[in-house]
Design an enzyme around this catalytic site. Structure first.
Site, PDB file in Angstrom:
ATOM      1  N   GLN A  97       0.794  -1.262  -0.151  1.00  0.00           N
ATOM      2  CA  GLN A  97      -0.172  -0.061   0.014  1.00  0.00           C
ATOM      3  C   GLN A  97       0.729   1.330   0.058  1.00  0.00           C
ATOM      4  O   GLN A  97       0.669   2.260  -0.599  1.00  0.00           O
ATOM      5  CB  GLN A  97      -1.043   0.016   1.362  1.00  0.00           C
ATOM      6  CG  GLN A  97      -2.219   0.908   1.127  1.00  0.00           C
ATOM      7  CD  GLN A  97      -3.427   0.058   0.600  1.00  0.00           C
ATOM      8  OE1 GLN A  97      -3.537  -1.079   0.650  1.00  0.00           O
ATOM      9  NE2 GLN A  97      -4.004   0.752  -0.461  1.00  0.00           N
ATOM     10  N   LYS A 113       1.687   1.936  -3.663  1.00  0.00           N
ATOM     11  CA  LYS A 113       0.384   2.039  -4.590  1.00  0.00           C
ATOM     12  C   LYS A 113       0.009   3.491  -4.278  1.00  0.00           C
ATOM     13  O   LYS A 113      -0.441   4.358  -5.144  1.00  0.00           O
ATOM     14  CB  LYS A 113      -0.538   0.871  -4.232  1.00  0.00           C
ATOM     15  CG  LYS A 113      -1.957   0.962  -4.820  1.00  0.00           C
ATOM     16  CD  LYS A 113      -2.862   0.362  -4.253  1.00  0.00           C
ATOM     17  CE  LYS A 113      -2.571  -1.240  -3.532  1.00  0.00           C
ATOM     18  NZ  LYS A 113      -4.094  -1.745  -3.290  1.00  0.00           N
ATOM     19  N   LYS A 129      -2.787  -0.972   6.685  1.00  0.00           N
ATOM     20  CA  LYS A 129      -3.628  -2.117   6.455  1.00  0.00           C
ATOM     21  C   LYS A 129      -4.038  -2.702   7.659  1.00  0.00           C
ATOM     22  O   LYS A 129      -3.472  -2.569   8.678  1.00  0.00           O
ATOM     23  CB  LYS A 129      -3.050  -3.200   5.494  1.00  0.00           C
ATOM     24  CG  LYS A 129      -3.924  -3.928   4.590  1.00  0.00           C
ATOM     25  CD  LYS A 129      -4.508  -3.270   3.502  1.00  0.00           C
ATOM     26  CE  LYS A 129      -5.391  -4.135   2.634  1.00  0.00           C
ATOM     27  NZ  LYS A 129      -5.677  -3.502   1.335  1.00  0.00           N
ATOM     28  N   ASP A 162     -11.879  -3.904   2.161  1.00  0.00           N
ATOM     29  CA  ASP A 162     -10.955  -4.879   1.434  1.00  0.00           C
ATOM     30  C   ASP A 162     -12.063  -6.138   1.486  1.00  0.00           C
ATOM     31  O   ASP A 162     -13.155  -6.076   1.561  1.00  0.00           O
ATOM     32  CB  ASP A 162      -9.662  -5.168   2.183  1.00  0.00           C
ATOM     33  CG  ASP A 162      -8.560  -5.803   1.230  1.00  0.00           C
ATOM     34  OD1 ASP A 162      -8.081  -4.951   0.359  1.00  0.00           O
ATOM     35  OD2 ASP A 162      -8.320  -7.098   1.262  1.00  0.00           O
ATOM     36  N   THR A 207     -12.067   0.520  -7.904  1.00  0.00           N
ATOM     37  CA  THR A 207     -11.107  -0.403  -8.142  1.00  0.00           C
ATOM     38  C   THR A 207     -11.466  -1.240  -9.690  1.00  0.00           C
ATOM     39  O   THR A 207     -10.218  -1.416 -10.191  1.00  0.00           O
ATOM     40  CB  THR A 207     -10.965  -1.369  -6.985  1.00  0.00           C
ATOM     41  OG1 THR A 207     -11.084  -0.824  -5.867  1.00  0.00           O
ATOM     42  CG2 THR A 207      -9.423  -2.000  -6.971  1.00  0.00           C
ATOM     43  N   ASN A 258     -16.644  -6.665  -5.294  1.00  0.00           N
ATOM     44  CA  ASN A 258     -16.618  -5.329  -5.846  1.00  0.00           C
ATOM     45  C   ASN A 258     -15.632  -5.455  -6.986  1.00  0.00           C
ATOM     46  O   ASN A 258     -15.995  -4.702  -7.691  1.00  0.00           O
ATOM     47  CB  ASN A 258     -16.072  -4.626  -4.375  1.00  0.00           C
ATOM     48  CG  ASN A 258     -16.810  -3.434  -4.184  1.00  0.00           C
ATOM     49  OD1 ASN A 258     -18.082  -3.369  -4.673  1.00  0.00           O
ATOM     50  ND2 ASN A 258     -16.307  -2.482  -3.735  1.00  0.00           N
ATOM     51  N   SER A 284     -10.657   6.630  -2.668  1.00  0.00           N
ATOM     52  CA  SER A 284     -10.881   6.913  -1.207  1.00  0.00           C
ATOM     53  C   SER A 284     -10.296   8.192  -0.952  1.00  0.00           C
ATOM     54  O   SER A 284     -10.871   8.918  -0.009  1.00  0.00           O
ATOM     55  CB  SER A 284     -10.111   5.902  -0.339  1.00  0.00           C
ATOM     56  OG  SER A 284     -10.636   4.681  -0.250  1.00  0.00           O
TER      57      SER A 284
HETATM   58  N1  GLU Z   1      -8.427  -2.299   0.193  1.00  0.00           N
HETATM   59  C1  GLU Z   1      -8.206  -1.589  -1.207  1.00  0.00           C
HETATM   60  C2  GLU Z   1      -6.689  -1.601  -1.687  1.00  0.00           C
HETATM   61  O1  GLU Z   1      -6.122  -2.568  -1.489  1.00  0.00           O
HETATM   62  C3  GLU Z   1      -8.449   0.117  -1.012  1.00  0.00           C
HETATM   63  C4  GLU Z   1      -7.999   0.657   0.206  1.00  0.00           C
HETATM   64  C5  GLU Z   1      -8.443   2.027   0.845  1.00  0.00           C
HETATM   65  O2  GLU Z   1      -9.359   2.569   0.169  1.00  0.00           O
HETATM   66  O3  GLU Z   1      -8.026   2.747   1.575  1.00  0.00           O
HETATM   67  O4  GLU Z   1      -5.947  -0.690  -2.249  1.00  0.00           O
END
Ligand code: GLU
Length: 462
Positions: free
Chosen positions: A128, A131, A143, A183, A227, A258, A395
């Site tokens: 993350q 990303k 996370k 998630d 996503t 989703n 987000s």
């Molecule tokens: N779980 C999603 C991801 O893997 C979204 C995380 C978020 O929106 O904070 O990126």
């Protein structure tokens, strides 16, 4: 060419020293986090990709950036006691990993799934960081989640679990510190229960503490779709660069949550025929093309299994077990289910059957060996950190709307999402070109995501 071979042959100086530094860091990671195979895997892929950057920029080694990045700021785990409908006390374990806040508050989803453990949460939190940096938005990496299994639970059980989870989680999060979202196993319902309880605990309406909220109370239009849509926007750009397109292509999309549903929707809107999707029990193969209305109703409204799709579409086939979905020939594969769902053998089958492009909608759905198979066979490959960044991007747009106390239309959000995905693609491409590995988006994504975070860390001191 494999990831390792490509990096070894990249035109860089000081590669030996960089390689040695990376080996040392990786050994420490293995020693400090014994048995955490998913975490090791995620770290290994990033470290290998960064060798060319470290060779050219010794300041990253001098400032021990990798040593600092592989060790999270903190990892909390806690007991989550709750009472089921029979009146029995149940106990689960909750987690939150706060990996890096170098460029913004920790940001990342919560996963509720029986497989959740420290290794899974750490691999997700580590990925993350990069990303979120790629999105160009001010969000750090985090996370969390729990080994709670939402499958078969009633609404009231889910609510009690979410409230108990938030009782502890609330001590660690906040709109300017750490902002969880959904998630696997966590959607608008769970976010709603957790938000309601957080509000009660802190005695204030802090909309920006969670994202993925319902539209009526601070959620963003387009977050649910983001996503899946984002992954398809990214892959479409990658295809266009090779004079290909979703239009007229045959697509297999694993999963039916989703990410998968909205990847299918966007691929279909762009003219693709989606012939298969799956859930954790098995997959459906429908040569005529998956009927998205049926899947949406089964999964989003009725909470039922993929198996029941064939009752309504007798020309479709249901097969128990998930990995067989990759035996179906396709032009484009979009793994949107979970980590390591494509192993070496599945990747070889996809290649054998003529796959042209793979876009990762899930987090780390391909093993390192599978990634190598795709790269060696010149399959266009969109890695998760880049391809599935659309969710967390929207987000961050939700956080921006919450701060400004306003809401944007679906069109406004979708336009911004398309722009963000296009920027990510361009950044990954130019990073791969800058380091003499043009078109290798695995390396491009890792490098482009890393550099911003590393520079921010240097600027802010140890
Ligand atoms: N779980 C999603 C991801 O893997 C979204 C995380 C978020 O929106 O904070 O990126």
């Amino acid at each position: 060419m494999s990831l390792v071979k490509e990096v070894e042959q990249a035109p860089t100086g000081h590669a030996d020293a960089a390689q040695q530094y990376v080996n040392e860091v990786f050994e420490t990671v293995q020693k400090r986090n014994p048995g955490e195979t998913e975490f090791h895997q995620a770290v290994k892929e990033v470290l290998i990709s960064l060798i060319p950057v470290l060779a050219r920029n010794p300041q990253y080694v001098k400032h021990a950036i990798l040593d600092r990045l592989v060790e999270p700021d903190r990892l909390v785990s806690f007991r989550v006691p709750w009472v089921d409908d029979q009146g029995t006390v149940q106990v689960n374990r909750g987690y939150r990993v706060q990996f890096s806040n170098a460029i913004g508050p920790y940001k990342g989803g919560l996963r509720f799934h029986p497989s959740v453990n420290a290794s899974i949460i750490k691999f997700l939190g580590f990925e993350q960081i990069f990303k979120n940096s790629l999105t160009g938005q001010p969000i750090g990496g985090g996370k969390g989640g729990s080994d709670f299994d939402p499958k078969g639970k009633t609404d009231l059980e889910i609510m009690r679990f979410c409230q108990s989870n938030m009782t502890e989680l609330s001590k660690h999060i906040g709109p300017d510190t750490d902002v969880p979202a959904g998630d696997i196993g966590v959607g608008a319902r769970e976010i709603g229960y957790m938000f309601g309880h957080y509000k009660r605990l802190v005695g204030a309406y802090e909309a920006g503490v969670l994202t993925g909220k319902g539209i009526g109370y601070g959620g963003s239009l387009g977050r649910k779709e983001a996503t899946g849509y984002g992954a398809v926007y990214f892959v479409e750009q990658m295809l266009q660069n090779a004079d290909l397109s979703f239009n007229g292509s045959r697509v297999v999309v694993s999963g039916s949550g989703n990410v998968s549903i909205y990847a299918m929707e966007k691929a279909m809107q762009l003219g693709a025929k989606v012939v298969a999707c799956s859930d954790s029990s098995g997959y459906i193969y429908h040569e005529a093309g998956i009927n998205l209305d049926t899947i949406k109703r089964l999964k989003e409204v009725e909470n039922r299994r993929c198996e029941e799709y064939v009752l309504e579409h007798p020309d479709a086939i249901y097969v128990a077990g998930c990995s067989g979905i990759w035996t179906i020939p396709c032009d484009i594969a979009l793994p949107c289910a979970t980590q390591n769902e494509i192993d070496k053998a599945s990747a070889e089958l996809l290649v054998h059957n003529g796959v042209k492009a793979v876009g990762e909608g899930a987090n780390m759905p391909s093993t390192l060996e599978a990634v190598d198979v795709f790269l060696e066979n010149n399959v266009l490959f969109a890695p998760a950190k880049a391809a599935n960044a659309g969710g967390v991007s929207v987000s961050a747009l939700e956080m921006a709307q919450n701060s400004a106390r306003l809401s944007w239309t679906m069109e406004e959000v979708d336009t911004k999402l398309q722009q963000i995905m296009s920027n990510i693609y361009n950044e990954c491409m130019s990073a791969s070109e800058e380091y003499g590995l043009a078109g290798n988006l695995v390396i491009g994504a890792n490098i482009a995501g890393f550099v911003k975070v590393a520079d921010a860390m240097i600027a802010q001191g140890v």
